[in-house]
Design an enzyme around this catalytic site. Sequence first.
Site, mmCIF file in Angstrom:
data_model
loop_
_atom_site.group_PDB
_atom_site.id
_atom_site.type_symbol
_atom_site.label_atom_id
_atom_site.label_comp_id
_atom_site.label_asym_id
_atom_site.label_seq_id
_atom_site.Cartn_x
_atom_site.Cartn_y
_atom_site.Cartn_z
ATOM 1 N N PHE A 59 -16.876 6.701 -8.056
ATOM 2 C CA PHE A 59 -16.881 7.843 -8.963
ATOM 3 C C PHE A 59 -15.430 8.172 -9.292
ATOM 4 C CE2 PHE A 59 -20.819 10.364 -9.718
ATOM 5 C CZ PHE A 59 -21.707 9.383 -9.322
ATOM 6 N N ASN A 94 -11.191 20.015 -0.711
ATOM 7 C CA ASN A 94 -11.336 20.141 -2.162
ATOM 8 C C ASN A 94 -12.680 20.794 -2.468
ATOM 9 O OD1 ASN A 94 -13.421 18.001 -2.549
ATOM 10 N ND2 ASN A 94 -11.792 16.749 -1.657
HETATM 11 N N1 CTP Z 1 -12.101 7.054 -2.814
HETATM 12 C C1 CTP Z 1 -12.165 6.486 -1.569
HETATM 13 N N2 CTP Z 1 -11.157 6.693 -0.673
HETATM 14 C C2 CTP Z 1 -10.085 7.454 -1.002
HETATM 15 C C3 CTP Z 1 -10.002 8.029 -2.286
HETATM 16 C C4 CTP Z 1 -11.040 7.819 -3.164
HETATM 17 O O1 CTP Z 1 -13.141 5.789 -1.264
HETATM 18 N N3 CTP Z 1 -9.137 7.636 -0.121
HETATM 19 C C5 CTP Z 1 -13.175 6.783 -3.766
HETATM 20 C C6 CTP Z 1 -13.987 7.979 -4.181
HETATM 21 O O2 CTP Z 1 -15.110 8.155 -3.336
HETATM 22 C C7 CTP Z 1 -14.397 7.619 -5.591
HETATM 23 C C8 CTP Z 1 -13.240 6.797 -6.102
HETATM 24 O O3 CTP Z 1 -12.571 6.318 -4.939
HETATM 25 O O4 CTP Z 1 -15.534 6.815 -5.614
HETATM 26 C C9 CTP Z 1 -12.258 7.495 -6.967
HETATM 27 O O5 CTP Z 1 -11.858 8.709 -6.388
HETATM 28 P P1 CTP Z 1 -10.748 9.614 -7.078
HETATM 29 O O6 CTP Z 1 -10.403 10.735 -6.161
HETATM 30 O O7 CTP Z 1 -11.198 9.964 -8.475
HETATM 31 O O8 CTP Z 1 -9.600 8.551 -7.222
HETATM 32 P P2 CTP Z 1 -8.224 8.354 -6.514
HETATM 33 O O9 CTP Z 1 -8.118 6.927 -6.137
HETATM 34 O O10 CTP Z 1 -8.063 9.339 -5.428
HETATM 35 O O11 CTP Z 1 -7.243 8.623 -7.721
HETATM 36 P P3 CTP Z 1 -6.585 9.965 -8.248
HETATM 37 O O12 CTP Z 1 -6.807 11.015 -7.193
HETATM 38 O O13 CTP Z 1 -5.171 9.589 -8.442
HETATM 39 O O14 CTP Z 1 -7.285 10.276 -9.546
#
Ligand code: CTP
Length: 413
Positions: free
Chosen positions: A340, A226
């Site tokens: 975040f 990403n």
């Molecule tokens: N995060 C994590 N492990 C993952 C996905 C996300 O620790 N596999 C953490 C990120 O570091 C961040 C938070 O979760 O602090 C939210 O990440 P985000 O990508 O916004 O959320 P998702 O749970 O992936 O939700 P979505 O993609 O559906 O918005």
Amino acid sequence: MNETKHILLIIGGGIAAYKSCELVRLIRKEGMTVRCVITKSGQEFVTPMTLAALSENPVFTELFDLKDESEMGHIQLSREADLVVVCPATADLMAKMNAGIADDLATTLLLATDKRVLTVPAMNVRMWHHPATRRNVQQLRSDAVHVMEPDEGEMACGEYGAGRLPEPAAILTEIQNMLGQPAPAMMLSAQPDFAEAEHRPLYGKKIIVTAGPTHEAIDPVRYIANRSSGRQGFAIAQAAAEMGAEVILVAGPVHLVTPPGVIRWDVESAREMQIEVEKALPADAAIMVAAVADYRAADTAEQKIKKKDDAPTPLALAENPDILASLARHEKRPGLLIGFAAETENLKDHAAAKLAKKGCDWIVANDVSGDVMGGSENSVHIVTKDGIESWPKAHKEVVARKLMEKVADVIGN
Ligand code: CTP
């Protein structure tokens, strides 16, 4: 009562020097005074006359202007200011600062000053990324010089990338921020106890920060990724270290310099990141800034996947572990757990839902619909069980410092 603050502005040579005129205007507008020193090459871009008119102060160009020490010696000039700002700071000027060279008025003042120094670089992208400049920036930061990250974008020379001077308004914010802050502890080495207790509120605390994207391999040459640059996470790690914390930065694949005093563990994938984060436990706080890939390729091909003549090979995905959610349930859960949320729509609702779903204490929600990922500014909302705090858009370093101050209010000394 607020005392008038005095800025010593050192202007290096570069096309961005013209923006220093706007900076002088903004500083004055805030009720501060500014004295300008311009290098020989700076004068190729801006005249001392322009700066004198804007600052309403004499402008200094030569060490020998100051030979009448009874009037204004270089020591006095470097000491009477509350903050020294180098803008624009060329690669050459930063190299001299790093080496302690004092061969003109600007570099002599920088060596003689006992005040905090804000350096605002502007240069061609290749010069900025050159290992020599990287080394100089890293060393200057270790020496407690505050070096701003330049902006990314199209350059005067036609190339594209990092190296543009940040906007004068962002520089002014940084100036105000530094004026409002105590000097870093290393500048207060004459009073170490005072420094640890008063100026390093996170001294003795351990903080884990994750940053950057993850890369999920599809085959030996391809991966899922990403656009995360890692800049916000690195800025948070830096702010935490400056405030005295022991910082473990678990970083996905990014090309960023490790902030001084930060312990960095590099990883590629989400699963590797989870292993390293767990190794770093226990911790007083964990700030999960990384944009972790939600999915990985179900199987990583050992050899490069070849193109087929008929239909494209379908890519089967498997879900990655949610590092944040698993940390929330961990027996060694950090005392303060911050996630975040990168959102492109319904930001506050999604963030509030994420807070509950992930089991963390705060969610820092940022709108990534614009150029936040990779850009230098961020506009965030802090979502907690008590409500939502919205912060104005600011440079990522400013957001980082403000966030760490909030963290220090909870876990600090
Ligand atoms: N995060 C994590 N492990 C993952 C996905 C996300 O620790 N596999 C953490 C990120 O570091 C961040 C938070 O979760 O602090 C939210 O990440 P985000 O990508 O916004 O959320 P998702 O749970 O992936 O939700 P979505 O993609 O559906 O918005």
